[in-house]
Design an enzyme around this catalytic site. Structure first.
Site, mmCIF file in Angstrom:
data_model
loop_
_atom_site.group_PDB
_atom_site.id
_atom_site.type_symbol
_atom_site.label_atom_id
_atom_site.label_comp_id
_atom_site.label_asym_id
_atom_site.label_seq_id
_atom_site.Cartn_x
_atom_site.Cartn_y
_atom_site.Cartn_z
ATOM 1 N N HIS A 120 -107.907 21.881 46.347
ATOM 2 C CA HIS A 120 -106.873 21.024 46.924
ATOM 3 C C HIS A 120 -107.377 19.583 46.953
ATOM 4 C CE1 HIS A 120 -104.695 24.504 49.174
ATOM 5 N NE2 HIS A 120 -104.343 24.412 47.906
ATOM 6 N N LYS A 143 -111.361 18.170 46.379
ATOM 7 C CA LYS A 143 -111.741 17.957 44.978
ATOM 8 C C LYS A 143 -113.150 17.380 44.846
ATOM 9 C CE LYS A 143 -107.153 17.630 42.938
ATOM 10 N NZ LYS A 143 -107.035 19.064 42.764
ATOM 11 N N GLY A 176 -104.669 21.731 36.668
ATOM 12 C CA GLY A 176 -104.610 20.521 35.855
ATOM 13 C C GLY A 176 -105.460 19.345 36.273
ATOM 14 N N THR A 177 -105.215 18.817 37.465
ATOM 15 C CA THR A 177 -105.960 17.642 37.902
ATOM 16 C C THR A 177 -107.439 17.970 38.033
ATOM 17 O OG1 THR A 177 -103.993 16.919 39.113
ATOM 18 C CG2 THR A 177 -106.062 15.832 39.656
ATOM 19 N N THR A 178 -107.740 19.080 38.662
ATOM 20 C CA THR A 178 -109.135 19.488 38.856
ATOM 21 C C THR A 178 -109.847 19.642 37.514
ATOM 22 O OG1 THR A 178 -108.551 20.605 40.925
ATOM 23 C CG2 THR A 178 -110.630 21.245 39.882
ATOM 24 N N SER A 202 -100.998 21.289 36.898
ATOM 25 C CA SER A 202 -101.432 20.963 38.248
ATOM 26 C C SER A 202 -100.941 22.056 39.195
ATOM 27 C CB SER A 202 -100.856 19.601 38.633
ATOM 28 O OG SER A 202 -101.293 19.231 39.914
ATOM 29 N N ASP A 238 -101.414 27.074 39.926
ATOM 30 C CA ASP A 238 -101.938 28.196 40.721
ATOM 31 C C ASP A 238 -101.374 29.510 40.202
ATOM 32 O OD1 ASP A 238 -103.323 26.447 42.418
ATOM 33 O OD2 ASP A 238 -101.661 26.320 43.836
ATOM 34 N N HIS A 244 -96.918 23.959 48.092
ATOM 35 C CA HIS A 244 -97.001 25.186 47.297
ATOM 36 C C HIS A 244 -97.854 26.250 47.998
ATOM 37 C CE1 HIS A 244 -100.444 22.775 46.175
ATOM 38 N NE2 HIS A 244 -100.998 23.795 45.552
#
Length: 152
Positions: A19, A23, A46-48, A65, A71, A98
């Site tokens: 989250h 991160k 995605g972002t991670t 993401s 997820d 989410h």
């Protein structure tokens, strides 16, 4: 539910999820364990995933993401037997839109009996396990039997 055996390979398929408020914690953990992680196949939301790739030059299979379905994509890979370990640093102090996806992801990891870390201490225990770089048998639901019973 009847169970069967699945062998986690020596070269694990590892999902990395964090989250927003977690991160940096995951990034630090990944950088600290980069020599070990480089020996495995990495997936991430995605972002991670993009942050990890940018910071380490490691190859990461990035999903969408998390809030956009990432997820659920990781959860689908778990249910297909394509993820062996889940490292998921989630934020227990902040609700996310989410949240149902987060709960579903953790539920699937539990159903399919894969190792899960939700904090640094547990992630360290998993990666430092003598079994981390070995093939390991785990018990999982016998889906074929489950389906056959449901179709009777």
């Amino acid at each position: 539910m009847e169970l069967t055996t699945r062998t986690l390979p020596a070269r694990k398929h590892i999902a990395l999820v964090a989250h927003d408020h977690c991160k940096q914690m995951l990034m630090s953990w990944v950088e600290r364990h980069q020599p070990l992680l480089e020996q495995h196949v990495l997936y991430a939301t995605g972002t991670t995933g993009n942050l990890i790739s940018r910071a380490t030059s490691m190859n990461v299979n990035a999903m969408l993401s998390g809030p956009m379905g990432g997820d659920q994509q990781v959860g689908a890979l778990i249910s297909e037997g394509k993820i062996d370990v889940l490292i998921f640093f989630w934020d227990p102090l902040n609700a996310v839109p989410h949240d149902p996806d987060v709960k579903a992801l953790l539920r699937l990891a539990t159903v399919w009996n894969i190792p899960v870390a939700t904090n640094v201490a547990t992630a360290d225990f998993i990666i430092q396990s003598p079994h981390f770089n070995d093939a390991v048998d785990i018990l999982i639901p016998d889906y074929q039997r489950y389906l056959a019973d449901r179709l009777k």
